[in-house]
Design a protein around this motif. Structure first.
Motif, mmCIF file in Angstrom:
data_model
loop_
_atom_site.group_PDB
_atom_site.id
_atom_site.type_symbol
_atom_site.label_atom_id
_atom_site.label_comp_id
_atom_site.label_asym_id
_atom_site.label_seq_id
_atom_site.Cartn_x
_atom_site.Cartn_y
_atom_site.Cartn_z
ATOM 1 N N SER A 1 1.485 -12.710 11.223
ATOM 2 C CA SER A 1 2.238 -11.518 11.639
ATOM 3 C C SER A 1 2.963 -11.751 12.958
ATOM 4 O O SER A 1 4.109 -11.321 13.134
ATOM 5 C CB SER A 1 1.307 -10.309 11.757
ATOM 6 N N ARG B 1 6.969 -11.440 13.659
ATOM 7 C CA ARG B 1 7.480 -10.577 14.731
ATOM 8 C C ARG B 1 8.367 -11.372 15.704
ATOM 9 O O ARG B 1 9.374 -10.850 16.187
ATOM 10 C CB ARG B 1 6.316 -9.926 15.474
ATOM 11 N N LEU C 1 7.679 -5.265 7.338
ATOM 12 C CA LEU C 1 6.441 -5.602 8.035
ATOM 13 C C LEU C 1 5.386 -4.516 7.886
ATOM 14 O O LEU C 1 4.197 -4.797 7.925
ATOM 15 C CB LEU C 1 6.704 -5.850 9.530
ATOM 16 N N ASP C 2 5.825 -3.265 7.733
ATOM 17 C CA ASP C 2 4.892 -2.142 7.660
ATOM 18 C C ASP C 2 5.487 -1.073 6.766
ATOM 19 O O ASP C 2 6.434 -0.389 7.156
ATOM 20 C CB ASP C 2 4.624 -1.598 9.057
ATOM 21 N N GLY D 1 4.424 1.710 6.068
ATOM 22 C CA GLY D 1 4.218 3.067 6.580
ATOM 23 C C GLY D 1 5.147 3.433 7.716
ATOM 24 O O GLY D 1 5.086 4.556 8.234
ATOM 25 N N ALA D 2 6.036 2.514 8.114
ATOM 26 C CA ALA D 2 6.933 2.771 9.236
ATOM 27 C C ALA D 2 8.145 3.586 8.777
ATOM 28 O O ALA D 2 9.251 3.062 8.610
ATOM 29 C CB ALA D 2 7.374 1.454 9.868
ATOM 30 N N ARG E 1 5.909 3.393 -1.230
ATOM 31 C CA ARG E 1 6.383 3.068 0.124
ATOM 32 C C ARG E 1 6.757 1.587 0.216
ATOM 33 O O ARG E 1 7.700 1.219 0.925
ATOM 34 C CB ARG E 1 5.319 3.434 1.166
ATOM 35 N N GLN E 2 5.996 0.734 -0.483
ATOM 36 C CA GLN E 2 6.364 -0.686 -0.512
ATOM 37 C C GLN E 2 7.746 -0.870 -1.119
ATOM 38 O O GLN E 2 8.574 -1.625 -0.611
ATOM 39 C CB GLN E 2 5.333 -1.482 -1.327
ATOM 40 N N ASP F 1 5.932 -8.803 4.459
ATOM 41 C CA ASP F 1 4.532 -8.948 4.835
ATOM 42 C C ASP F 1 3.669 -8.114 3.893
ATOM 43 O O ASP F 1 3.768 -6.889 3.865
ATOM 44 C CB ASP F 1 4.344 -8.477 6.282
ATOM 45 N N GLU F 2 2.840 -8.775 3.097
ATOM 46 C CA GLU F 2 1.931 -8.136 2.141
ATOM 47 C C GLU F 2 2.645 -7.156 1.195
ATOM 48 O O GLU F 2 2.239 -6.000 1.045
ATOM 49 C CB GLU F 2 0.805 -7.397 2.886
ATOM 50 N N ASN G 1 0.602 -5.217 -1.788
ATOM 51 C CA ASN G 1 -0.400 -4.191 -1.519
ATOM 52 C C ASN G 1 0.003 -2.840 -2.101
ATOM 53 O O ASN G 1 1.126 -2.370 -1.890
ATOM 54 C CB ASN G 1 -0.631 -4.034 -0.013
ATOM 55 N N ARG H 1 -3.451 -9.519 15.770
ATOM 56 C CA ARG H 1 -2.203 -9.701 15.041
ATOM 57 C C ARG H 1 -2.356 -10.859 14.056
ATOM 58 O O ARG H 1 -2.995 -11.807 14.326
ATOM 59 C CB ARG H 1 -1.043 -9.981 15.995
#
Length: 309
Positions: free
Chosen positions: A48, A52, A86-87, A89-90, A140-141, A159-160, A163, A309
């Motif tokens: 990660s 970044r 990367l996220d 949920g962002a 969300r992905q 990133d992932e 999931n 991280r």
């Protein structure tokens, strides 16, 4: 269509500390166009942090990370060069999926048409006007992947991304990532799901303790881990193990009536068991899974204590 010369990620000699924690210790690899590259390693291996740094979110203490030969921070319209997730949920939960993408598109000078195109690409056209806060993790992905695709970039970093996806979503993303690489893009995917990468990635970068442990084709890694092992199925495991030990081979018990034999090729196992009149129903060359190969490679790559991280 993206230009192949722009479709690279070059990570060279990255070093990074967070307080007393050494997150990166000379991380070096290149992601080439036209293939999916898996990026794997134990928790705290530096995956990660590396991503970044590539995106300019963390500054390295040493080394460089370039996208298409340039630092991310020098890109005037970055989404047209590299798309990243990367996220998942962002996002602002009160916005609809379409509005979430619209503000990103407007920041890059992209139009409404492109937003609708990527929503359709990831299978969210029917949910475009639903609030993202009510989405499942899998949805969300998909929305995060749509955002990464907005600028039609030659480079993608995810990133992932597996999931939260249901079986249908897993099948979709495998084919989708391969299709993106087939268009000449460089696709870097970080994941803990070795079974998914085995069916998706062509190249694997294995990280451990902040550096690269291995960088090779998935097929080469599996072949190396498989070596000359043989899978034997017999109802007389004890007799088979005694005969094999007498011939200098080793045998480890597997599921039910199986043994995994090392030190003797399949034809040698057949001759040996025949000579000792040990019954068997199967003798076949063993093919290691990507997970087995990965675990063997990272056995000594201890997780950083306190790494975040």
């Amino acid at each position: 269509m993206c230009l192949l010369m722009e479709a690279t990620i070059e990570v060279t000699g990255l070093r990074k500390r967070f307080g007393r924690t050494r997150a990166l210790d000379g991380m070096t690899f290149t992601v080439l166009p036209g293939q999916v590259t898996g990026f794997v390693g134990p928790n705290g291996a530096g995956k990660s942090t590396t991503m970044r740094v590539v995106l300019g979110l963390d500054a390295p203490d040493e080394g460089s990370a370039l996208v298409g030969g340039r630092p991310y921070r020098s890109l005037s319209r970055p989404l047209s060069h590299v798309g990243a997730l990367l996220d998942a949920g962002a996002l602002q939960p009160g916005r609809t999926a379409r509005n979430h993408l619209l503000w990103l598109a407007h920041s890059q000078g992209l139009g409404v048409r492109r937003v609708d195109e990527v929503l359709d690409q990831v299978g969210l056209a029917g949910a475009a006007r639903r609030r993202a806060g009510g989405f499942s993790l899998g949805m969300r992905q998909r929305l995060g992947i749509a955002a990464a695709l907005l600028g039609d970039p030659p480079v993608l970093m995810l990133d992932e991304p597996f999931n939260g996806l249901d079986p249908e979503g897993i099948v979709w993303i495998r084919a989708f990532l391969r299709s993106l690489a087939g268009e000449g893009r460089a696709v870097l995917v970080s994941s803990h799901l070795m079974s998914e990468l085995e069916d998706t990635a062509g190249q694997l970068v294995v990280a451990g303790r902040g550096r690269v442990v291995a960088d090779l084709a998935v097929s080469e890694l599996i072949a190396s881990a498989s070596r000359d092992r043989v899978t034997l199925r017999t109802t007389e495991r004890s007799a088979a193990m005694a005969a094999l030990a007498g011939a200098g081979a080793t045998a480890a018990a597997g599921e039910r009536d199986t043994l995994v034999v090392s030190g003797l090729p399949a034809e040698g196992v057949v001759r040996l068991l025949g000579a000792h009149q040990v019954p068997f129903s199967e003798v076949s060359a063993h093919r290691a899974t990507l997970e087995e190969a990965y675990l063997e490679l990272t056995r000594d790559a201890v997780e950083y204590k306190g790494a975040a991280r």
